[in-house]
Design an enzyme around this catalytic site. Sequence first.
Site, mmCIF file in Angstrom:
data_model
loop_
_atom_site.group_PDB
_atom_site.id
_atom_site.type_symbol
_atom_site.label_atom_id
_atom_site.label_comp_id
_atom_site.label_asym_id
_atom_site.label_seq_id
_atom_site.Cartn_x
_atom_site.Cartn_y
_atom_site.Cartn_z
ATOM 1 N N LYS A 16 16.388 0.414 -17.713
ATOM 2 C CA LYS A 16 18.704 0.984 -17.689
ATOM 3 C C LYS A 16 17.481 3.036 -18.331
ATOM 4 O O LYS A 16 17.436 3.977 -18.364
ATOM 5 C CB LYS A 16 19.069 1.071 -18.051
ATOM 6 C CG LYS A 16 20.027 -0.272 -16.508
ATOM 7 C CD LYS A 16 20.824 -0.643 -17.145
ATOM 8 C CE LYS A 16 21.468 -1.763 -16.079
ATOM 9 N NZ LYS A 16 22.722 -2.127 -16.963
ATOM 10 N N GLY B 29 21.513 -1.075 -22.328
ATOM 11 C CA GLY B 29 21.396 -2.292 -22.184
ATOM 12 C C GLY B 29 22.111 -3.055 -21.702
ATOM 13 O O GLY B 29 22.510 -2.060 -20.526
ATOM 14 N N ASP B 30 21.138 -4.259 -21.456
ATOM 15 C CA ASP B 30 22.207 -4.669 -20.438
ATOM 16 C C ASP B 30 22.606 -6.524 -21.291
ATOM 17 O O ASP B 30 21.809 -7.036 -22.036
ATOM 18 C CB ASP B 30 21.888 -5.161 -19.257
ATOM 19 C CG ASP B 30 22.089 -5.722 -17.701
ATOM 20 O OD1 ASP B 30 22.608 -4.828 -16.789
ATOM 21 O OD2 ASP B 30 22.040 -7.210 -17.950
ATOM 22 N N SER B 31 23.961 -7.111 -20.399
ATOM 23 C CA SER B 31 24.137 -8.197 -21.529
ATOM 24 C C SER B 31 24.446 -8.865 -19.719
ATOM 25 O O SER B 31 25.037 -9.085 -19.108
ATOM 26 C CB SER B 31 25.539 -8.579 -22.197
ATOM 27 O OG SER B 31 25.530 -7.746 -22.764
ATOM 28 N N GLY C 290 20.051 -7.646 -24.180
ATOM 29 C CA GLY C 290 18.961 -6.577 -24.045
ATOM 30 C C GLY C 290 18.984 -5.210 -24.218
ATOM 31 O O GLY C 290 20.309 -4.655 -23.959
#
Length: 197
Positions: free
Chosen positions: A55, A71-73, A108
Site C-alpha cells: 500500500k 498500514g494493514d491489520s 503492519g
Amino acid sequence: MRIVLASSSPSRRMILANAGVDPVIQPADVDEDALLASLQDASPADAVAALARAKAHAVAGQFHGDVVIGGDSMLLLDGRLQGKPHTEEATVERWREQAGKVAQLLTGHCIVHRGEEFVETTSTTVHFAAASEADIRAYAASGEPWQCAGAFTLEALGGWFIDRIEGDPSSVIGLSLPTVRRALYRFGLDASAFWRS
C-alpha cells in the site's frame, strides 16, 4: 512536507487527526487477496507487513519528499489470520467464534520517505468478552465492524465487547503512533513538525 495516508480508513485518519496531524488521504489500490495468496508460507506478522508495504509503495511515487504511511491489520485467532468480515452474516459467525477468546491483533506499518522505508508489525493481545447472542447480532446489524480487521472496533460500539487489551491501543484502532514516531526519528524528522499550527 506532509504525512500521506495510503488508506481510506476513517479510524487511521482519526488517530492522526487526534494527534494533531491533517494527513493527505490517498487510498492505495492493492489486490489484497492476491497478495495474501502469494504469501501462504509467510509468518502472520510478515504477511501483514507485506500488505502495508504494498500500500505504501503504491502511493509513494506520487508524493516525493512527503512521508507516506501504509498500514494493514488482521486478527490472529487460533492460528489463522482473519481480515474484514464485509457482511452482517460473516460478522455474526466471527463473533460466535471469537467471543470469550484471546487473540492477537497484528498491524503492519510501512512508512516511506525519500526512498527509505521503515517496516514494523505491532502485536496487541485482545481479550474478547463472552458477548451474548443478542449483542452479537445487534453489533453485526449495526454495520460498524464490517470493514474492520477482526470484526471489531475498540473506539466505538465494539468497545462494549473488549474486556481488555495488552499493548498499544492506537495500533488496535489501526495505526500505531509510537511506530510512526520511531519511523520519523529514523528519517531524522520530528513528530511535532507535522502538527497543525
